[in-house]
Every structure is written in C-alpha cells, then in structure tokens.
Design a protein around this motif. Structure first.
Motif, PDB file in Angstrom:
ATOM      1  N   VAL A  71       0.752  -1.318   0.088  1.00  0.00           N
ATOM      2  CA  VAL A  71      -0.087   0.016  -0.096  1.00  0.00           C
ATOM      3  C   VAL A  71       0.902   1.321   0.053  1.00  0.00           C
ATOM      4  O   VAL A  71       1.813   1.462   0.726  1.00  0.00           O
ATOM      5  N   GLY A  72       0.672   2.147  -0.944  1.00  0.00           N
ATOM      6  CA  GLY A  72       1.247   3.378  -1.022  1.00  0.00           C
ATOM      7  C   GLY A  72       1.045   4.228  -2.261  1.00  0.00           C
ATOM      8  O   GLY A  72      -0.024   3.888  -2.999  1.00  0.00           O
ATOM      9  N   THR A  73       1.562   5.238  -2.487  1.00  0.00           N
ATOM     10  CA  THR A  73       1.345   6.062  -3.642  1.00  0.00           C
ATOM     11  C   THR A  73       2.005   5.675  -5.040  1.00  0.00           C
ATOM     12  O   THR A  73       2.970   4.646  -4.825  1.00  0.00           O
ATOM     13  N   VAL A  74       1.593   5.915  -5.952  1.00  0.00           N
ATOM     14  CA  VAL A  74       2.238   5.727  -7.260  1.00  0.00           C
ATOM     15  C   VAL A  74       3.708   5.791  -7.210  1.00  0.00           C
ATOM     16  O   VAL A  74       4.413   5.035  -7.667  1.00  0.00           O
ATOM     17  N   GLU A  75       3.694   7.288  -6.671  1.00  0.00           N
ATOM     18  CA  GLU A  75       5.223   7.577  -6.872  1.00  0.00           C
ATOM     19  C   GLU A  75       6.106   6.726  -5.758  1.00  0.00           C
ATOM     20  O   GLU A  75       7.324   6.210  -6.390  1.00  0.00           O
ATOM     21  N   LEU A 105      -1.997  -5.295  -4.622  1.00  0.00           N
ATOM     22  CA  LEU A 105      -1.538  -3.787  -4.699  1.00  0.00           C
ATOM     23  C   LEU A 105      -2.833  -2.799  -4.593  1.00  0.00           C
ATOM     24  O   LEU A 105      -3.945  -2.795  -4.993  1.00  0.00           O
ATOM     25  N   ILE A 106      -2.428  -1.778  -3.471  1.00  0.00           N
ATOM     26  CA  ILE A 106      -3.574  -0.810  -2.890  1.00  0.00           C
ATOM     27  C   ILE A 106      -2.532   0.608  -3.338  1.00  0.00           C
ATOM     28  O   ILE A 106      -1.655   0.959  -2.511  1.00  0.00           O
ATOM     29  N   ILE A 107      -2.585   0.922  -4.418  1.00  0.00           N
ATOM     30  CA  ILE A 107      -1.733   2.395  -4.841  1.00  0.00           C
ATOM     31  C   ILE A 107      -2.792   3.419  -5.021  1.00  0.00           C
ATOM     32  O   ILE A 107      -3.822   3.304  -5.893  1.00  0.00           O
ATOM     33  N   GLY A 108      -2.450   4.417  -4.434  1.00  0.00           N
ATOM     34  CA  GLY A 108      -3.070   5.751  -4.599  1.00  0.00           C
ATOM     35  C   GLY A 108      -2.527   6.911  -5.486  1.00  0.00           C
ATOM     36  O   GLY A 108      -1.308   6.741  -5.314  1.00  0.00           O
ATOM     37  N   GLN A 109      -3.261   7.594  -5.996  1.00  0.00           N
ATOM     38  CA  GLN A 109      -2.721   8.869  -6.698  1.00  0.00           C
ATOM     39  C   GLN A 109      -1.759   9.712  -5.734  1.00  0.00           C
ATOM     40  O   GLN A 109      -0.753  10.129  -5.968  1.00  0.00           O
ATOM     41  N   ASN A 110      -2.530   9.695  -4.474  1.00  0.00           N
ATOM     42  CA  ASN A 110      -1.822  10.317  -3.420  1.00  0.00           C
ATOM     43  C   ASN A 110      -1.995   9.428  -2.136  1.00  0.00           C
ATOM     44  O   ASN A 110      -2.527   8.611  -2.294  1.00  0.00           O
ATOM     45  N   LEU A 115      -5.248   5.263   1.274  1.00  0.00           N
ATOM     46  CA  LEU A 115      -6.032   5.011   2.310  1.00  0.00           C
ATOM     47  C   LEU A 115      -7.466   4.496   1.869  1.00  0.00           C
ATOM     48  O   LEU A 115      -7.960   3.596   2.342  1.00  0.00           O
ATOM     49  N   TYR A 116      -8.099   5.508   1.041  1.00  0.00           N
ATOM     50  CA  TYR A 116      -9.425   4.935   0.238  1.00  0.00           C
ATOM     51  C   TYR A 116      -9.281   3.587  -0.252  1.00  0.00           C
ATOM     52  O   TYR A 116     -10.137   2.767  -0.031  1.00  0.00           O
ATOM     53  N   GLY A 117      -8.355   3.281  -0.918  1.00  0.00           N
ATOM     54  CA  GLY A 117      -8.006   1.840  -1.425  1.00  0.00           C
ATOM     55  C   GLY A 117      -8.002   0.849  -0.550  1.00  0.00           C
ATOM     56  O   GLY A 117      -8.443  -0.201  -0.757  1.00  0.00           O
ATOM     57  N   ALA A 118      -7.430   1.112   0.526  1.00  0.00           N
ATOM     58  CA  ALA A 118      -7.159  -0.001   1.767  1.00  0.00           C
ATOM     59  C   ALA A 118      -8.657  -0.190   2.379  1.00  0.00           C
ATOM     60  O   ALA A 118      -9.306  -1.037   2.377  1.00  0.00           O
ATOM     61  N   PHE A 119      -9.332   1.068   2.265  1.00  0.00           N
ATOM     62  CA  PHE A 119     -10.866   0.695   3.047  1.00  0.00           C
ATOM     63  C   PHE A 119     -11.771  -0.105   2.017  1.00  0.00           C
ATOM     64  O   PHE A 119     -12.711  -0.883   2.524  1.00  0.00           O
ATOM     65  N   GLU A 120     -11.589   0.132   0.735  1.00  0.00           N
ATOM     66  CA  GLU A 120     -12.383  -0.365  -0.328  1.00  0.00           C
ATOM     67  C   GLU A 120     -12.038  -1.929  -0.257  1.00  0.00           C
ATOM     68  O   GLU A 120     -12.884  -2.722  -0.322  1.00  0.00           O
ATOM     69  N   TYR A 121     -10.607  -2.213  -0.072  1.00  0.00           N
ATOM     70  CA  TYR A 121     -10.084  -3.755  -0.066  1.00  0.00           C
ATOM     71  C   TYR A 121     -10.984  -4.217   1.128  1.00  0.00           C
ATOM     72  O   TYR A 121     -11.470  -5.500   1.140  1.00  0.00           O
ATOM     73  N   LEU A 122     -10.843  -3.799   2.190  1.00  0.00           N
ATOM     74  CA  LEU A 122     -11.294  -4.398   3.597  1.00  0.00           C
ATOM     75  C   LEU A 122     -12.824  -4.349   3.368  1.00  0.00           C
ATOM     76  O   LEU A 122     -13.447  -5.366   4.015  1.00  0.00           O
TER      77      LEU A 122
END
Ligand code: GCW
Length: 676
Positions: A71-75, A105-110, A115-122
């Motif tokens: 989990v993290g940002t694209v960058e 992979l839970i990758i955010g633009q920022n 974090l939103y991706g993590a909540f979505e996965y959960l």
C-alpha cells in the motif's frame, strides 16, 4: 465486542461467507511509515481489519516469495518496484486496487487515495468478496466535504445526537479521541475535509487559544487525509478585531483577514479553506457596505490563495422578512437573484455552495435553478445528512434516493444535457473546482447520529459524492452488510424499510411539493402546517378555504419557473406538464384540482397520509422479525426508534388531514377524516 454502533460500518466482525481460504497475504508493506501519513493509517487499518475479520495477524516485514499487501502512492511504488502501468488514469484521491497477482496492490494517486483503496479492499473482504479484482477508482469531484454546525459552547444547530465532539465551553475540546474516530469513518467513505464549526459562526474561533485548538483538530484528522475547514463570521474584524469596519474593500479589513489567515495557516499549513454564510438570516456580510457578495467572497479567497485554500461561499442568501401580502414575493427566487449577475466575478478558488433546492432541505424540492445559471463560477451542492425537516433521526428516512433525483436532474441549460451532478463536478461548464458539501452534525452519542439506521445516510453521502452514478439500493446494501452482517433476512428487511422510507415520509408529511409542513418557526419537527404562512420566512403554502400552493408561474405568479432554462421553465409553467409531486410547489390550485392519477388534490392528501403512516407501522413489525438475528443492543435501540416513528407518523397523518379538512371542509371519500 459491545455493539454500540460506535464502529458504524467499520466493525470488522468475523467473516463467515466467501472463499476465505483463498486469502493468501502474510504481510503488509506500507510505502510510507511516518505515523502521520494516511499510508501508515492504511497499514494499521488493514492489519486491524484483517485480524478482526479473518483472525489472521499480518506482519510488516515481507518474506521472499510470500504474498503481501502493498500500500502506498504511485510515486513511492515506482521508486521501489518500477513501473505500475495503470497510474496514468488516476487523478488526485483516486486509487488502483489489484489482487490478481501474487501481491495485493493498493496504490493511490496520493496518500489519501491509498487509504481509500485500503478501506475499499477491507469493505470487499467484509462483504465476503475474496475474488480477484483489478480496478481504478477516481472521484467524481475534488470537493467532498462535511459541514458540522457546531457552536463553540458545545451545542449543535440542528444536531440530534448530543453535544459536539469538537467544542466545549467556548474552545476546542481537550480530548479529541472521537474526532480521530470520526475522521476514520469519513475517510472510509472518501470525504476529504470537515468544516468543524457552525456557519452561523462565532468570531472568537479566531482567538489564539482556538487557533491552537484548530491545530490539534487538524493534527488528529490529518492521518486520515481529512483536512480542516472553518466557518468565519464576516464581521469579525470589527466584533473580534479592533477595527471600526468590516467593509471588504477597506484595505485595513483585507489586511486583517490576511494576517489572521497567516496565523491559522502557520498552525494548520494544509487547511482546506473557509466556509462563509453572509447576509443570510441575520448574519453580517458585504451588502452592509453596498459591496457585492462576490467582493465579499474574493476577500477571503485572496487570503487563502497562496496556501492553496478554497472559499466555499453559500448561496443560501434570502430576505427572511418577506411580506406575505405580496403575491409575487418568493423566497425561492432569492439565490438566483442574488448570484446570477455575479457569474464570472468570483475568484478561481471560490466555490458557490448551493442547497439542492431553492428553499431549504424540504422533503421534496425541484433542483435549484442556480445550478444552471452559474457558468463561469465553481459550484458545489449542499445536502443534509442531519434530518432537520426530515424527522430529526427519530424517523427512518433513507435520503440517497432523494439526492439521486436531484443529482440526476437534467436542467437542460442551452438545451443540452446538464445534469446537476455534471455541473457540480465542473464537467458541464468546464470548471476546475466543484463538488459536494453535506451537513452531518454528528454528536457525542455513541452511534454518532442517534439512530443506527441513520448512518446509512452518512455512508451514502460519501459514496455518492465519490460516484453519483451508484445505485442508492446498492450502496444501502453494502452499508447494511458492513453494519449488520450478511444474513439474508437482515439485509432484505433493512433494504425494504429504508427504500420505502422517503416515500412514506413524504406521504405522511407534505405531499405534492407543498413542503414538509413541519413547524417552521422553532423546532422544524412535527406537524404544524399553520406555521408556514403569514410570516416573513417565506416557506409559504398559500392555503385558504378553496385552494393552496405557491403560484410560481411566470404568467401569474412569482416567476420562479422562469428561472429555469427554457425547456424546464416550460414544463413547470403549466399544471399539465408539472409532475404531480411538484404540483403545489409551482401552482396554486383548488383542492378539487385533479391530478394525473384522476384523484383530487385533497383526496390525495387524505389517502397519502393514511398510506404513508401505514408503512411506518409496518417498519416496527419488519424490525421485530429480526429479533435474534442481530445483537440485542442495536436491535432494542432501533426498535425504540421505530416505535416512536410509527406513533409519530399517526400524529402526522391525523394533524395534517384534520388541518386541511378544517380548512376546505371537503369530506374524505373514505370517511376517515373529520367528524362524521
Ligand atoms: O434551514 C436553516 C436552518 C438554520 C441554518 C440555516 C442555514 C445554520 O434552520 O438552522 O443555520 O438553514 O443553512 O444556514
């Protein structure tokens, strides 16, 4: 664990359904481990959620060849692992979720997106969804804010769940545990900022002690990617500062705001911005000095611009001392009249925040015509989660279908598709900013809103602001599974109750667009149709012995229908083309006027009130059928609410029917109303 509702939809109860055995990750790799980063919050949340739901304790160190959740940002991902391939399509706050390979992979633009991706996965796991996924999710609009009408003394204007979690005794609270918990809930539905104080703002918010307090608020919300916003009092330079004026064009005043803004940003460098209610309901504003509302808004915009801040400027401006003797006077005309000629005059970081309808959060209103009139101005829609005119959370009213009707409404600006949702996203008129503001008013009640089932509205608000094309029933069911588990009977019952709740409420309160008919002078609760008329508030129904409704036609009335673009104006101008559910919003007709159904207006009133109240009686039985299927505490607490709701719906039915019977003296064909 106690089921007191405090965890809302983030309970992480043990999962019993789905292909649990296919879950393979053994660790979580967070690409940022600073404790104030949302990616860190994501890591903690993933660990906690998976432990709760699956009984698996994931470590934070990766083992070679084992499966991990990254989990993290694209960058950050690119820096460590190289190309991701998918990121081009991501916008700010958006995320990419992929569980098709060895790693998840839970990758955010920022960071926030991660974090939103993590909540979505959960959320997927919690609903038994273990299948592989590969998806990109982007927000519909950048502004997805909550507004909290909290006063510094700890009371909440139109709050129905106890006192403030933010303020007490004139200052920011010392213990902010619940604020952090609230930020977590908001982040899970992708809300990215909270204006913590009432739009009827107290200037002492700007005291040194409160600025320090605001700093603490921002600190506890920051890990969840929730930014702080504050509401300001326009007269503060004079009433709180030492100036003899608050004229927005006076350089002293400008400098005063600049200086105060610098002090706030020194403590809260990432503050989202300001929310302003000016020249409305007794609040001070630029009109006092014959300055325009735009000149007022731009003064704040200049102060926050260098920090990337935004000014949300409310369009809820009207004269609350209107003369009811004037047939053509109309509060519904106000926002359009005040703002239309200011189009193009607002700075780029100003967003005009418009209530969904022209009056005030009624059970049914047409979309505000102002959405179609501001073409060179950023706009946001203001919705209400707190049930001000909708039963104060003692009635179950699931609001997402109401919001959907407004968001999907096509205003036909320039005879082209112009859905409200595409206007506030900035897409229709090519604006760079825009979005959503939802008045929530959570309180210290353990379950946040005072009614467990009312939380579906907060959940739906966030999810619809993210993606207004979602189906209200689908989000409701996600919420219900997360909140109460996946028992089929529980799900079906809550779905059936919630989906029929807004129509029922409309039926036993005010139908055909007459407005809610609550007491409008004080409480905004309970039936009081007589309170609507003959006062300056302008929520008139014009009910007399023979006829009722507001004549908003151009031909003979207030001209409000003419504020809409031509196709819509034409539709609302005539009774035949106006939908029945807005008939009395736009037209003054005899009680004997026939609806499209063939029924008369008065008979429809009688029948609808019986029908709506009957539905509310059913809710009790429906809920009782769930005894033993959900925990006893929440079962009993909801039952208590539903019993009140059922009783109050009868009070509503009989008061409204009796009121119109007394006025019109037209008997009920079914002989239920009046004295026989
Ligand atoms: O409907 C009115 C409410 C006020 C509220 C106002 C507003 C915060 O009754 O309580 O003030 O709307 O939206 O500004």
């Amino acid at each position: 664990a106690a089921e007191d509702g405090s965890q809302a939809w983030l309970r992480y109860a043990p999962v019993v359904q789905g292909e649990i055995s296919t879950f393979s990750p053994t660790s979580i790799i967070a690409l940022n481990t600073s404790e104030i980063s949302p990616v860190y919050a994501a890591r903690q949340e993933l660990q906690k959620g998976i432990r709760g739901m699956l009984g698996v304790q994931l470590g934070f160190n990766s083992t070679k060849n084992a499966s991990a959740i990254i989990v993290g940002t694209v960058e950050a991902y690119k820096a460590k692992y190289g190309d991701l391939g998918e990121q081009e399509q991501l916008v700010d706050d958006g995320f990419y979720l992929n569980s098709q390979g060895r790693n998840v992979l839970i990758i955010g633009q920022n960071e926030r997106g991660a974090l939103y991706g993590a909540f979505e996965y959960l959320s997927r796991l919690a609903q038994g969804n273990f299948g592989p996924v590969s998806s990109i999710s982007n927000p519909h609009a950048p502004i997805r804010w909550a507004n909290e009408w909290n006063n510094l003394d700890g009371t909440i204007e139109r709050g129905y769940a106890g006192p403030s979690i933010f303020f007490e005794g004139g200052f920011v609270k010392e213990n902010l545990t619940r604020v952090a918990e609230y930020a977590r809930l908001l982040a899970s539905v992708r809300i990215n900022a909270v204006v913590v104080n009432n739009v009827n703002a107290n200037p002492t918010l700007l005291s040194a002690r409160n600025i320090e307090g605001l700093g603490r608020l921002a600190d506890v919300m920051r890990p969840y990617g929730v930014q702080l916003g504050i509401a300001l009092n326009f007269a503060a330079p004079q009433t709180f500062g030492q100036l003899d004026t608050f004229d927005p064009l006076d350089p002293k005043v400008d400098a005063w705001w600049g200086n105060n803004t610098d002090q706030i940003y020194a403590r809260v460098p990432d503050m989202a911005g300001y929310l302003i209610k000016a020249n409305s309901e007794g609040q001070p504003g630029p009109l006092t000095y014959n300055r325009t509302l735009a000149e007022g808004a731009n003064m704040f915009a200049r102060a926050v611009a260098k920090y990337g801040g935004v000014v949300m400027f409310r369009a809820f401006v009207y004269d609350n001392k209107l003369n009811p003797a004037i047939w053509k006077a109309d509060r519904a005309n106000a926002a359009f009249e005040f703002f239309r000629h200011l189009d193009g005059k607002f700075d780029e970081n100003v967003v005009v925040q418009i209530k969904y309808g022209p009056i005030d959060f009624q059970v049914r209103e047409p979309a505000s015509p102002l959405f179609s009139a501001l073409r060179q101005t950023n706009t946001a829609i203001e919705l209400q989660i707190t049930q001000e005119y909708l039963g104060h959370q003692t009635h179950l009213v699931y609001l997402s279908p109401l919001w959907k009707e407004i968001l999907d409404f096509d205003l036909r600006a320039d005879n082209k598709s112009s859905q409200v949702k595409d206007i506030v996203s900035g897409k229709r008129f090519k604006r760079s900013l825009g979005g959503f503001a939802g008045v929530v008013n959570v309180g210290t009640n353990t379950n946040w809103l005072g009614h467990h089932l009312a939380m579906s509205n907060l959940y739906a608000y966030g999810m619809m602001a993210w993606d207004p094309s979602v189906d209200p029933e689908t989000i409701l069911q996600d919420w219900a599974r997360l909140t109460f588990g996946s028992d089929r009977a529980v799900l079906d019952t809550i779905t059936s109750m919630s989906m029929s709740s807004w129509p029922a409420y409309e039926n036993y309160t005010g139908n055909l667009g007459i407005q809610t008919l609550t007491d409008i002078l004080y409480t905004h609760f309970g039936p009081n149709p007589a309170s609507q008329d003959n006062n300056g508030w302008g929520q008139w129904t014009r009910a007399n012995k023979k006829s009722l409704g507001m004549d908003r036609t151009v031909r003979n009335g207030t001209g409000n229908a003419g504020q809409y673009p031509p196709e819509i104006a034409q539709m609302y101008e005539n009774t035949e083309s106006t939908p029945d559910n807005l008939l009395l919003w736009f037209h003054h007709v005899p009680y004997t006027h026939r609806l499209k159904s063939g029924e008369t207006v008065i008979q429809h009133f009688y029948d609808a009130h019986y029908a709506g109240a009957a539905v509310a009686q059913e809710f009790v039985k429906q809920w009782e059928s769930l005894k033993g299927k959900i925990d006893e505490q929440r079962y009993q607490e909801v039952l208590f609410r539903q019993e009140f709701h059922a009783g109050h719906a009868l009070v509503w039915r009989d008061s409204i029917n009796q009121f119109y019977y007394n006025l019109s003296e037209i008997p009920d064909e079914a002989k239920r109303v009046g004295i026989h």
